[in-house]
Design a protein around this motif. Structure first.
Motif, PDB file in Angstrom:
ATOM      1  N   ALA A  94       0.847  -1.196   0.000  1.00  0.00           N
ATOM      2  CA  ALA A  94       0.000   0.000   0.000  1.00  0.00           C
ATOM      3  C   ALA A  94       0.881   1.243   0.000  1.00  0.00           C
ATOM      4  O   ALA A  94       2.027   1.211   0.467  1.00  0.00           O
ATOM      5  CB  ALA A  94      -0.911   0.005   1.217  1.00  0.00           C
ATOM      6  N   PHE A  95       0.335   2.318  -0.533  1.00  0.00           N
ATOM      7  CA  PHE A  95       1.027   3.614  -0.600  1.00  0.00           C
ATOM      8  C   PHE A  95       0.027   4.687  -0.196  1.00  0.00           C
ATOM      9  O   PHE A  95      -1.116   4.670  -0.660  1.00  0.00           O
ATOM     10  CB  PHE A  95       1.509   3.867  -2.040  1.00  0.00           C
ATOM     11  CG  PHE A  95       2.260   5.146  -2.200  1.00  0.00           C
ATOM     12  CD1 PHE A  95       3.636   5.169  -2.125  1.00  0.00           C
ATOM     13  CD2 PHE A  95       1.602   6.354  -2.431  1.00  0.00           C
ATOM     14  CE1 PHE A  95       4.344   6.354  -2.263  1.00  0.00           C
ATOM     15  CE2 PHE A  95       2.286   7.537  -2.574  1.00  0.00           C
ATOM     16  CZ  PHE A  95       3.668   7.535  -2.496  1.00  0.00           C
ATOM     17  N   GLU A  96       0.448   5.604   0.661  1.00  0.00           N
ATOM     18  CA  GLU A  96      -0.418   6.728   1.028  1.00  0.00           C
ATOM     19  C   GLU A  96       0.463   7.913   1.365  1.00  0.00           C
ATOM     20  O   GLU A  96       1.491   7.771   2.027  1.00  0.00           O
ATOM     21  CB  GLU A  96      -1.283   6.382   2.240  1.00  0.00           C
ATOM     22  CG  GLU A  96      -2.364   7.407   2.552  1.00  0.00           C
ATOM     23  CD  GLU A  96      -1.890   8.581   3.392  1.00  0.00           C
ATOM     24  OE1 GLU A  96      -2.481   9.666   3.259  1.00  0.00           O
ATOM     25  OE2 GLU A  96      -0.933   8.435   4.175  1.00  0.00           O
ATOM     26  N   ALA A  97       0.066   9.085   0.873  1.00  0.00           N
ATOM     27  CA  ALA A  97       0.811  10.299   1.193  1.00  0.00           C
ATOM     28  C   ALA A  97      -0.103  11.508   1.141  1.00  0.00           C
ATOM     29  O   ALA A  97      -0.900  11.656   0.214  1.00  0.00           O
ATOM     30  CB  ALA A  97       1.965  10.487   0.211  1.00  0.00           C
ATOM     31  N   LYS A  98       0.020  12.327   2.157  1.00  0.00           N
ATOM     32  CA  LYS A  98      -0.580  13.655   2.123  1.00  0.00           C
ATOM     33  C   LYS A  98       0.471  14.564   1.507  1.00  0.00           C
ATOM     34  O   LYS A  98       1.661  14.429   1.789  1.00  0.00           O
ATOM     35  CB  LYS A  98      -0.967  14.099   3.527  1.00  0.00           C
ATOM     36  CG  LYS A  98      -2.166  13.309   4.053  1.00  0.00           C
ATOM     37  CD  LYS A  98      -2.467  13.643   5.485  1.00  0.00           C
ATOM     38  CE  LYS A  98      -3.685  12.923   6.004  1.00  0.00           C
ATOM     39  NZ  LYS A  98      -3.800  11.517   5.728  1.00  0.00           N
ATOM     40  N   ILE A  99       0.030  15.476   0.658  1.00  0.00           N
ATOM     41  CA  ILE A  99       0.955  16.265  -0.152  1.00  0.00           C
ATOM     42  C   ILE A  99       0.869  17.737   0.250  1.00  0.00           C
ATOM     43  O   ILE A  99      -0.228  18.300   0.343  1.00  0.00           O
ATOM     44  CB  ILE A  99       0.636  16.075  -1.645  1.00  0.00           C
ATOM     45  CG1 ILE A  99       0.731  14.591  -2.002  1.00  0.00           C
ATOM     46  CG2 ILE A  99       1.559  16.925  -2.508  1.00  0.00           C
ATOM     47  CD1 ILE A  99       0.143  14.218  -3.339  1.00  0.00           C
TER      48      ILE A  99
END
Length: 121
Positions: free
Chosen positions: A39-44
């Protein structure tokens, strides 16, 4: 056959990919049995003045959270590209006839999210 799918979801700061930022990106890579591989998750990080206030509310933007965990867009783009390369499984040919693999993306809102990814990269 080692076919993989990458399910993606974006949260954005408005409806226009040329004006509004991607504020969050999530993806899940699965195998042919739909077992989760990664899984991949990022707030930018983005300038809230470049976003639509309604879109930010709708997408659960909280300035305090973003101040603590958001990452620079170029850093997230690089890490996401590496994630996609790790899960590339669709064989294709280059203009020179050389074989290479790309990731197969799946999105609920592909006609909406696609232009944001294209503009971002």
């Amino acid at each position: 056959m080692n076919q993989k799918l990458i399910f993606i979801d974006l949260e954005v700061g408005g409806p226009n990919p040329k004006r509004h930022p991607i504020i969050q990106l999530a993806a899940i890579a699965v195998d042919e049995r739909l077992d989760v591989l990664e899984a991949f998750e990022a707030k930018i990080r983005f300038n809230p003045k470049c976003a639509n206030a309604y879109s930010l509310r709708k997408n659960s933007y909280h300035p305090g959270v973003w101040a603590q965990v958001a990452r620079e867009p170029k850093e997230v783009a690089k890490d996401f590209a590496q994630f996609l390369r790790r899960h590339a499984s669709v064989s294709t040919l280059s203009a020179k006839g050389e074989r290479y693999e790309v990731a197969q993306l799946v999105a609920h809102k592909a006609p909406f999210d696609g232009p944001f990814l294209i503009e971002w990269y």
